[in-house]
Design a protein around this motif. Structure first.
Motif, PDB file in Angstrom:
ATOM      1  N   SER A 161      18.187  -8.616  -4.346  1.00 55.77           N
ATOM      2  CA  SER A 161      17.711  -7.453  -5.095  1.00 55.77           C
ATOM      3  C   SER A 161      16.275  -7.118  -4.734  1.00 55.77           C
ATOM      4  N   LEU A 162      16.000  -5.818  -4.710  1.00 58.66           N
ATOM      5  CA  LEU A 162      14.667  -5.286  -4.457  1.00 58.66           C
ATOM      6  C   LEU A 162      14.299  -4.379  -5.620  1.00 58.66           C
ATOM      7  N   ALA A 163      13.025  -4.417  -6.029  1.00 62.35           N
ATOM      8  CA  ALA A 163      12.570  -3.586  -7.137  1.00 62.35           C
ATOM      9  C   ALA A 163      11.152  -3.110  -6.867  1.00 62.35           C
ATOM     10  N   SER A 164      10.869  -1.874  -7.273  1.00 63.06           N
ATOM     11  CA  SER A 164       9.505  -1.370  -7.118  1.00 63.06           C
ATOM     12  C   SER A 164       9.210  -0.293  -8.141  1.00 63.06           C
ATOM     13  N   GLN A 165       7.931  -0.153  -8.424  1.00 57.96           N
ATOM     14  CA  GLN A 165       7.424   0.940  -9.238  1.00 57.96           C
ATOM     15  C   GLN A 165       6.003   1.213  -8.767  1.00 57.96           C
ATOM     16  N   SER A 166       5.279   2.054  -9.468  1.00 59.98           N
ATOM     17  CA  SER A 166       3.973   2.480  -8.969  1.00 59.98           C
ATOM     18  C   SER A 166       3.002   1.327  -8.771  1.00 59.98           C
ATOM     19  N   ALA A 167       3.165   0.247  -9.528  1.00 55.13           N
ATOM     20  CA  ALA A 167       2.199  -0.849  -9.443  1.00 55.13           C
ATOM     21  C   ALA A 167       2.867  -2.200  -9.230  1.00 55.13           C
ATOM     22  N   GLY A 168       4.053  -2.212  -8.624  1.00 55.47           N
ATOM     23  CA  GLY A 168       4.711  -3.493  -8.430  1.00 55.47           C
ATOM     24  C   GLY A 168       5.819  -3.444  -7.403  1.00 55.47           C
ATOM     25  N   LEU A 169       6.026  -4.578  -6.732  1.00 56.14           N
ATOM     26  CA  LEU A 169       7.066  -4.707  -5.714  1.00 56.14           C
ATOM     27  C   LEU A 169       7.635  -6.118  -5.812  1.00 56.14           C
ATOM     28  N   ALA A 170       8.975  -6.230  -5.853  1.00 56.39           N
ATOM     29  CA  ALA A 170       9.584  -7.537  -6.094  1.00 56.39           C
ATOM     30  C   ALA A 170      10.892  -7.688  -5.333  1.00 56.39           C
TER      31      ALA A 170
ATOM     32  N   PRO B  46       0.803  -1.232   0.000  1.00 54.28           N
ATOM     33  CA  PRO B  46       0.000   0.000   0.000  1.00 54.28           C
ATOM     34  C   PRO B  46       0.835   1.281   0.000  1.00 54.28           C
ATOM     35  N   ALA B  47       2.138   1.185   0.334  1.00 53.98           N
ATOM     36  CA  ALA B  47       2.986   2.381   0.343  1.00 53.98           C
ATOM     37  C   ALA B  47       3.255   2.900  -1.061  1.00 53.98           C
ATOM     38  N   LEU B  48       3.055   2.032  -2.075  1.00 57.83           N
ATOM     39  CA  LEU B  48       3.283   2.443  -3.460  1.00 57.83           C
ATOM     40  C   LEU B  48       2.109   3.298  -3.941  1.00 57.83           C
ATOM     41  N   PRO B  49       2.332   4.300  -4.791  1.00 58.37           N
ATOM     42  CA  PRO B  49       3.636   4.716  -5.324  1.00 58.37           C
ATOM     43  C   PRO B  49       4.297   5.838  -4.533  1.00 58.37           C
ATOM     44  N   ARG B  50       3.744   6.177  -3.360  1.00 55.81           N
ATOM     45  CA  ARG B  50       4.299   7.308  -2.609  1.00 55.81           C
ATOM     46  C   ARG B  50       5.717   7.030  -2.139  1.00 55.81           C
ATOM     47  N   GLY B  51       6.010   5.766  -1.828  1.00 55.87           N
ATOM     48  CA  GLY B  51       7.341   5.391  -1.367  1.00 55.87           C
ATOM     49  C   GLY B  51       7.890   4.243  -2.194  1.00 55.87           C
ATOM     50  N   THR B  52       9.061   3.762  -1.792  1.00 54.84           N
ATOM     51  CA  THR B  52       9.687   2.659  -2.527  1.00 54.84           C
ATOM     52  C   THR B  52       9.080   1.308  -2.162  1.00 54.84           C
ATOM     53  N   GLY B  53       8.465   1.216  -0.977  1.00 58.39           N
ATOM     54  CA  GLY B  53       7.948  -0.066  -0.518  1.00 58.39           C
ATOM     55  C   GLY B  53       9.026  -0.976   0.045  1.00 58.39           C
ATOM     56  N   PHE B  54      10.220  -0.436   0.290  1.00 54.19           N
ATOM     57  CA  PHE B  54      11.354  -1.265   0.717  1.00 54.19           C
ATOM     58  C   PHE B  54      11.522  -1.344   2.235  1.00 54.19           C
ATOM     59  N   SER B  55      10.642  -0.738   2.994  1.00 59.89           N
ATOM     60  CA  SER B  55      10.803  -0.700   4.448  1.00 59.89           C
ATOM     61  C   SER B  55      10.885  -2.109   5.037  1.00 59.89           C
ATOM     62  N   GLY B  56      12.011  -2.424   5.664  1.00 60.14           N
ATOM     63  CA  GLY B  56      12.211  -3.723   6.302  1.00 60.14           C
ATOM     64  C   GLY B  56      12.379  -4.885   5.348  1.00 60.14           C
ATOM     65  N   LEU B  57      12.213  -4.647   4.051  1.00 62.64           N
ATOM     66  CA  LEU B  57      12.180  -5.745   3.085  1.00 62.64           C
ATOM     67  C   LEU B  57      13.562  -6.343   2.828  1.00 62.64           C
ATOM     68  N   GLY B  58      14.592  -5.496   2.795  1.00 62.43           N
ATOM     69  CA  GLY B  58      15.942  -6.006   2.570  1.00 62.43           C
ATOM     70  C   GLY B  58      16.401  -6.912   3.694  1.00 62.43           C
TER      71      GLY B  58
END
Length: 490
Positions: A127-136, A53-65
């Motif tokens: 690796s971490l990746a994100s855009q407005s409609a995706g997080l990987a 839900p943080a997308l697209p305002r943020g990267t969505g990477f919080s705690g994910l790495g």
């Protein structure tokens, strides 16, 4: 049964159980379609679901790495997971989804990766990746399975990876790299961090960091400017003790602050430079063999900084705030370096030369009172200001020479120059153009002091011991680069 994920879609929250995923990974319902690459219900999947839900305002990477590395360290097996959201009402084929997922992993707006090479020759990439409609996310191993010891050391990088990610995504961005240098080089051969974050429709922030037992490099580019640093760790003999290094590091950071103030540099960009410089010159490699003695007396090394050789620079993006004179640009470029050369075949016949240099070129606008410049336009009434150009240089050259076992030279030569040109404009007319030079040189000879330290150092007691320690401490302080001409003795 508890839902495997909770995904916010606009103002609607949908709870979805793992069993309801379709064969191509889609979640049911109308409106945006969420597609998972894998039906796993692991920690990484839950973290993606939480962050989506943080997308697209943020990267969505919080705690994910940190979560990705933690999960990998438990099994040592590859991981690949992604979540996509589309506005299409048409059900996409598995082949179409697979293409989108591959593009998300490799071509997203925001990409951060950590590559770790082990001393045994294996490689693992997170690796971490994100855009407005995706997080990987992905974790991939090449060269064979990691040993228990390697997995344990990799696991320690989870917090370091996350700190670096959070720093890049912060506002303003930060370079949190210090923990990435704290690995055991007998287990891990190298660590590389690369990142690209989209900061506007046209601009990216990029970072490339490398660390191994031989050296470290950092390159950062953003709309604000660039930071470049390299540290040469091959000559471990020049490294001082922790106290000596701390004193040198503090001295350099203070000089960076003075350069920022003198050249009116962007404070956030300089903060990134200082953070990177501190990280690159701290926590020198563990697990390395003790270096061979550099001189016949440990006191001699007080003439050296105690830090590894380095080269560092910061350059601010130029701007032209005055439309009436676009050639008057606001700029800031600062560079600093240390280079050590060792000659001779043994301790009895050896020369050590360590040279530190710095340079500053800057230009900026100020109000006539030395404060903020006016709001420029093409009207004459807005053309009341000072245009200042700064050109500074400094150097410090230390020399230690032994011949036939005797210390024959121990000296430091320093120079510093500051040149300031100030142009004063009133109602668009140049009324004054002045240049103020300031320079000084200094030569200090420490031969007598070091001969005494070598001869009497161990036997000195009481007041004599205190005086000797103070003298050696002052010697080290004066061996450090000094960029202010007025601080050098005549």
């Amino acid at each position: 049964m508890r839902p495997s994920s909770v995904v916010s879609l606009g103002n609607v929250t949908v709870d979805v159980q793992a069993e309801t995923y379709s064969r191509n990974g889609q979640l049911p319902g109308h409106g945006p379609i969420n597609a998972w690459e894998s039906g796993s219900d692991d920690a990484v999947t839950k973290a993606i679901s939480t962050n989506f839900p943080a997308l697209p305002r943020g990267t969505g990477f919080s705690g994910l790495g940190a979560t990705l590395i933690e999960q990998f360290a438990k099994s040592g097996t590859d991981i690949s997971q992604s979540a996509l959201s589309t506005s299409s009402s048409r059900t996409q084929s598995p082949a179409e989804l697979k293409v989108q997922q591959a593009l998300l992993h490799s071509k997203a707006d925001n990409l951060v990766s950590l590559t770790v090479k082990t001393a045994s020759g294996k490689t693992v990439t997170f690796s971490l990746a994100s855009q407005s409609a995706g997080l990987a996310v992905q974790a991939k191993v090449d060269g064979g399975a990691l040993s228990a010891a390697e997995l344990k050391e990799v696991a320690k990088l989870g917090e370091a990876f996350q700190d670096a990610i959070d720093g890049l995504a912060a506002q303003p961005p930060k370079l949190e790299l210090s923990k990435l240098t704290q690995f055991d080089s007998s287990v891990l051969a190298s660590v590389d961090l690369s990142g690209k974050l989209k900061v506007s429709n046209t601009d990216d922030l990029t970072l490339a960091f490398h660390a191994d037992s031989q050296g470290r490099t950092t390159r950062m580019s953003s709309p604000a400017g660039e930071v470049n640093l390299s540290v040469d760790l091959k000559n471990a003999g020049i490294l001082g003790n922790a106290k000596q290094q701390a004193i040198a590091l503090k001295s350099y950071l203070a000089q960076f602050d003075k350069a920022q103030a003198r050249g009116k540099a962007d404070a956030d960009l300089m903060a990134m430079f200082k953070d990177a410089f501190s990280a690159m010159n701290s926590n020198y490699p563990q697990g390395a063999k003790a270096p061979a003695p550099l001189t016949r007396s440990a006191a001699d090394q007080g003439l050296l900084t105690g830090l590894a050789d380095f080269k560092a620079s910061i350059s601010q993006a130029a701007s032209s705030p005055n439309p009436a004179r676009p050639g008057e640009t606001d700029t800031f470029a600062y560079g600093i370096s240390q280079k050590t050369r060792i000659g001779g075949n043994d301790l009895s016949n050896r020369t050590i030369d360590q040279v530190q240099r710095s340079s500053l070129k800057a230009s900026f606008h100020q109000g006539l009172d030395g404060g903020k410049p006016p709001a420029f336009d093409t009207r004459r009434e807005s053309q009341n200001y000072l245009y200042v150009q700064v050109d500074d240089k400094a150097s410090s050259a230390a020399n230690i020479t032994y011949k036939d076992g005797f210390l024959t030279n121990a000296s430091v030569d320093q120079s510093a120059s500051q040149n300031t040109r100030t142009q004063r404009y009133e109602m668009a007319r140049l009324v004054k153009d002045s240049v103020v030079p300031n320079e000084a040189t200094s030569h200090r000879d420490y031969l007598v002091l070091l001969e005494y330290a070598a001869r009497e150092g161990k036997s000195a007691k009481g007041a004599d011991e205190t005086i000797l320690k103070d003298a050696l401490a002052n010697m080290h302080q004066w061996a450090l680069l000094q960029d202010d001409p007025s601080a050098l003795p005549g």
